[in-house]
Write a protein that holds these residues in place. Structure first.
Motif, PDB file in Angstrom:
ATOM      1  N   UNK A  52       9.928  -5.326 -14.007  1.00 38.83           N
ATOM      2  CA  UNK A  52       9.148  -4.100 -13.805  1.00 38.83           C
ATOM      3  C   UNK A  52      10.030  -2.864 -13.899  1.00 38.83           C
ATOM      4  N   UNK A  53      11.181  -2.907 -13.244  1.00 43.79           N
ATOM      5  CA  UNK A  53      12.154  -1.815 -13.285  1.00 43.79           C
ATOM      6  C   UNK A  53      11.508  -0.479 -12.906  1.00 43.79           C
ATOM      7  N   UNK A  54      10.810  -0.476 -11.766  1.00 42.61           N
ATOM      8  CA  UNK A  54      10.155   0.744 -11.290  1.00 42.61           C
ATOM      9  C   UNK A  54      10.028   0.637  -9.770  1.00 42.61           C
ATOM     10  N   UNK A  55      10.902   1.345  -9.049  1.00 42.19           N
ATOM     11  CA  UNK A  55      11.001   1.174  -7.610  1.00 42.19           C
ATOM     12  C   UNK A  55       9.722   1.423  -6.853  1.00 42.19           C
ATOM     13  N   UNK A  56       9.043   2.547  -7.112  1.00 46.00           N
ATOM     14  CA  UNK A  56       7.825   2.875  -6.373  1.00 46.00           C
ATOM     15  C   UNK A  56       6.751   1.821  -6.594  1.00 46.00           C
ATOM     16  N   UNK A  57       6.603   1.368  -7.840  1.00 45.39           N
ATOM     17  CA  UNK A  57       5.601   0.350  -8.153  1.00 45.39           C
ATOM     18  C   UNK A  57       5.940  -0.976  -7.478  1.00 45.39           C
ATOM     19  N   UNK A  58       7.211  -1.353  -7.473  1.00 44.64           N
ATOM     20  CA  UNK A  58       7.613  -2.619  -6.852  1.00 44.64           C
ATOM     21  C   UNK A  58       7.365  -2.601  -5.344  1.00 44.64           C
ATOM     22  N   UNK A  59       7.696  -1.499  -4.694  1.00 45.36           N
ATOM     23  CA  UNK A  59       7.470  -1.402  -3.255  1.00 45.36           C
ATOM     24  C   UNK A  59       5.980  -1.415  -2.933  1.00 45.36           C
ATOM     25  N   UNK A  60       5.176  -0.779  -3.775  1.00 47.45           N
ATOM     26  CA  UNK A  60       3.731  -0.787  -3.577  1.00 47.45           C
ATOM     27  C   UNK A  60       3.169  -2.189  -3.725  1.00 47.45           C
ATOM     28  N   UNK A  76      -3.513  -2.896 -10.697  1.00 50.51           N
ATOM     29  CA  UNK A  76      -4.065  -1.574 -11.025  1.00 50.51           C
ATOM     30  C   UNK A  76      -3.266  -0.474 -10.339  1.00 50.51           C
ATOM     31  N   UNK A  77      -2.893  -0.693  -9.089  1.00 51.99           N
ATOM     32  CA  UNK A  77      -2.100   0.299  -8.360  1.00 51.99           C
ATOM     33  C   UNK A  77      -0.756   0.531  -9.038  1.00 51.99           C
ATOM     34  N   UNK A  78      -0.106  -0.551  -9.426  1.00 49.80           N
ATOM     35  CA  UNK A  78       1.188  -0.426 -10.109  1.00 49.80           C
ATOM     36  C   UNK A  78       1.042   0.321 -11.429  1.00 49.80           C
ATOM     37  N   UNK A  79      -0.027   0.052 -12.158  1.00 48.10           N
ATOM     38  CA  UNK A  79      -0.252   0.733 -13.434  1.00 48.10           C
ATOM     39  C   UNK A  79      -0.497   2.225 -13.229  1.00 48.10           C
ATOM     40  N   UNK A  80      -1.229   2.571 -12.185  1.00 42.29           N
ATOM     41  CA  UNK A  80      -1.496   3.984 -11.903  1.00 42.29           C
ATOM     42  C   UNK A  80      -0.198   4.705 -11.545  1.00 42.29           C
ATOM     43  N   UNK A  81       0.611   4.073 -10.700  1.00 40.73           N
ATOM     44  CA  UNK A  81       1.883   4.685 -10.303  1.00 40.73           C
ATOM     45  C   UNK A  81       2.788   4.888 -11.516  1.00 40.73           C
ATOM     46  N   UNK A  82       2.761   3.925 -12.445  1.00 40.18           N
ATOM     47  CA  UNK A  82       3.633   3.996 -13.616  1.00 40.18           C
ATOM     48  C   UNK A  82       3.013   4.745 -14.789  1.00 40.18           C
ATOM     49  N   UNK A  83       1.830   5.319 -14.587  1.00 37.04           N
ATOM     50  CA  UNK A  83       1.167   6.043 -15.679  1.00 37.04           C
ATOM     51  C   UNK A  83       2.003   7.224 -16.161  1.00 37.04           C
ATOM     52  N   UNK A  84       2.875   7.732 -15.292  1.00 35.87           N
ATOM     53  CA  UNK A  84       3.709   8.878 -15.676  1.00 35.87           C
ATOM     54  C   UNK A  84       4.625   8.554 -16.845  1.00 35.87           C
ATOM     55  N   UNK A  85       4.904   7.257 -17.060  1.00 39.04           N
ATOM     56  CA  UNK A  85       5.787   6.897 -18.165  1.00 39.04           C
ATOM     57  C   UNK A  85       5.156   7.218 -19.524  1.00 39.04           C
ATOM     58  N   UNK A 210       7.233   9.677  -2.832  1.00 36.03           N
ATOM     59  CA  UNK A 210       7.761  11.040  -2.914  1.00 36.03           C
ATOM     60  C   UNK A 210       8.394  11.308  -4.278  1.00 36.03           C
ATOM     61  N   UNK A 211       8.853  10.256  -4.962  1.00 35.55           N
ATOM     62  CA  UNK A 211       9.407  10.425  -6.311  1.00 35.55           C
ATOM     63  C   UNK A 211       8.321  10.922  -7.257  1.00 35.55           C
ATOM     64  N   UNK A 212       7.168  10.270  -7.213  1.00 37.39           N
ATOM     65  CA  UNK A 212       6.062  10.626  -8.099  1.00 37.39           C
ATOM     66  C   UNK A 212       5.568  12.031  -7.793  1.00 37.39           C
ATOM     67  N   UNK A 213       5.353  12.305  -6.499  1.00 31.20           N
ATOM     68  CA  UNK A 213       4.842  13.616  -6.092  1.00 31.20           C
ATOM     69  C   UNK A 213       5.828  14.719  -6.479  1.00 31.20           C
ATOM     70  N   UNK A 214       7.105  14.490  -6.216  1.00 33.71           N
ATOM     71  CA  UNK A 214       8.119  15.501  -6.523  1.00 33.71           C
ATOM     72  C   UNK A 214       8.186  15.777  -8.019  1.00 33.71           C
ATOM     73  N   UNK A 215       8.101  14.734  -8.831  1.00 32.51           N
ATOM     74  CA  UNK A 215       8.152  14.923 -10.281  1.00 32.51           C
ATOM     75  C   UNK A 215       6.972  15.745 -10.774  1.00 32.51           C
ATOM     76  N   UNK A 216       5.780  15.414 -10.294  1.00 31.11           N
ATOM     77  CA  UNK A 216       4.575  16.122 -10.733  1.00 31.11           C
ATOM     78  C   UNK A 216       4.603  17.588 -10.286  1.00 31.11           C
ATOM     79  N   UNK A 217       4.935  17.815  -9.024  1.00 26.17           N
ATOM     80  CA  UNK A 217       4.957  19.182  -8.504  1.00 26.17           C
ATOM     81  C   UNK A 217       6.060  20.003  -9.176  1.00 26.17           C
ATOM     82  N   UNK A 218       7.221  19.398  -9.378  1.00 26.35           N
ATOM     83  CA  UNK A 218       8.319  20.106 -10.032  1.00 26.35           C
ATOM     84  C   UNK A 218       7.971  20.523 -11.455  1.00 26.35           C
TER      85      UNK A 218
END
Length: 234
Positions: A52-60, A76-85, A210-218
Motif C-alpha cells: 500500500x505504501x500509504x501511512x494514513x490509509x494503512x492506519x485507517x 472504500x475508506x482507504x481509496x478515499x484517503x488515497x484519492x489525493x494521489x 492531519x497529513x491529508x488535511x494539511x496538504x489540502x488546506x496548504x
C-alpha cells in the motif's frame, strides 16, 4: 527514446529525500507498533507497507479491521484517503509522458505525497527525461525505505521503545523538511507555512489524517494567494 539511468540524478534524489526519509522512519515505527497492538497479523502489517505504501490509509485500515467493519467499507475508506494521489498524477503527467511505459508504471508505485513534491520541484529546473526519472527513482525509493525500515523496527522492536518517547512528531517533521526547500515564492511560502501549522495543530487527528488535511488546506491557501491581485506600490 533513452532508457538509461543517471547515477548522479539518482543520488541527487536520494539526497533530497534524506530529511524526509529520516522523518518517515519514526512514523513507520508508530505504524509497526500499532500493528502489534492490533488484531492484524504482524506479517500482514509489514506486507501492507510494501503493497500500500500509504501511512494514513494503512492506519485507517487497521482501525476499521479492529472495529469489525465490513471489508468493502475498509477498502472504500482507504481509496478515499488515497484519492489525493490522482492529483499528484495529474501534476507529474506532463513529465511522465516522456518516460517509457515500464518506467511510468514502476515509478507510480513510489509516488508518495512527499516524493511527488520533490519531483515537481526538480522538474522545474531539469528538462532531461533520463535525469528526471532517475531523480524520481532515487527520491521515491529512499523515502519509502525510511517507512519500510520503520515498520519492521516498530513490529519487532516496538516493545522496547519507552512509553514516554513520543514519536508523534514524525508527520509534522516530514512537512517541515519538505516545506523548507519548496519555498521559492510567496504562494509557496504561504502554502508551506499553512500546511506545517495545520499538520502540527492536527496531530491529535486519528490515523494520520492531519497529513491529508494539511496538504489540502496548504494547497488551497497557496492558490488563494496566486489568485489575489497584487497591491500596487505607492
Amino acid at each position: 527514446m533513452s532508457t538509461g539511468l543517471r547515477r548522479d540524478a539518482v543520488l541527487a534524489g536520494a539526497k533530497a529525500a534524506t530529511a524526509l526519509a529520516v522523518a518517515a522512519f519514526p512514523f513507520g515505527v508508530v505504524y509497526g507498533v500499532t500493528v502489534v497492538e492490533s488484531s492484524v497479523d504482524r506479517w500482514v502489517g509489514i506486507a501492507a507497507s510494501w503493497l500500500i505504501l500509504a501511512g494514513a490509509a494503512q492506519l485507517s485500515l487497521i482501525s476499521l479491521i479492529d472495529d469489525g467493519s465490513a471489508w468493502y467499507l475498509a477498502v472504500l475508506t482507504a481509496l478515499v484517503i488515497n484519492a489525493r494521489f490522482a492529483l499528484y498524477s495529474t501534476a507529474v503527467a506532463p513529465a511522465f509522458r516522456e518516460f517509457p511505459a515500464r518506467w511510468r508504471v514502476g515509478l507510480a508505485y513510489l509516488r508518495t505525497d512527499l516524493a511527488a513534491a520533490l519531483s515537481l520541484a526538480r522538474f522545474d529546473t531539469d528538462s532531461d527525461p533520463d535525469s528526471r526519472r532517475s531523480f524520481v527513482l532515487g527520491a521515491g525509493l529512499f523515502f519509502a525505505s525510511g517507512w519500510w525500515v520503520g515498520t519492521v523496527v516498530g513490529v519487532f522492536g516496538g516493545a522496547v521503545i519507552p512509553d514516554e518517547l513520543d514519536l508523534s512528531f514524525a508527520v509534522p517533521a516530514m512537512f517541515i523538511a519538505l516545506a523548507v526547500p519548496a519555498v521559492t515564492d510567496r504562494p509557496a511560502l504561504v502554502a508551506a507555512l499553512v500546511a506545517v501549522v495545520v499538520a502540527v495543530a492536527g496531530a491529535p487527528l486519528p490515523n494520520g489524517l492531519n497529513v491529508v488535511v494539511a496538504a489540502v488546506v496548504g494547497i488551497a491557501a497557496g492558490r488563494l494567494v496566486v489568485r489575489s491581485p497584487e497591491v500596487p506600490s505607492s
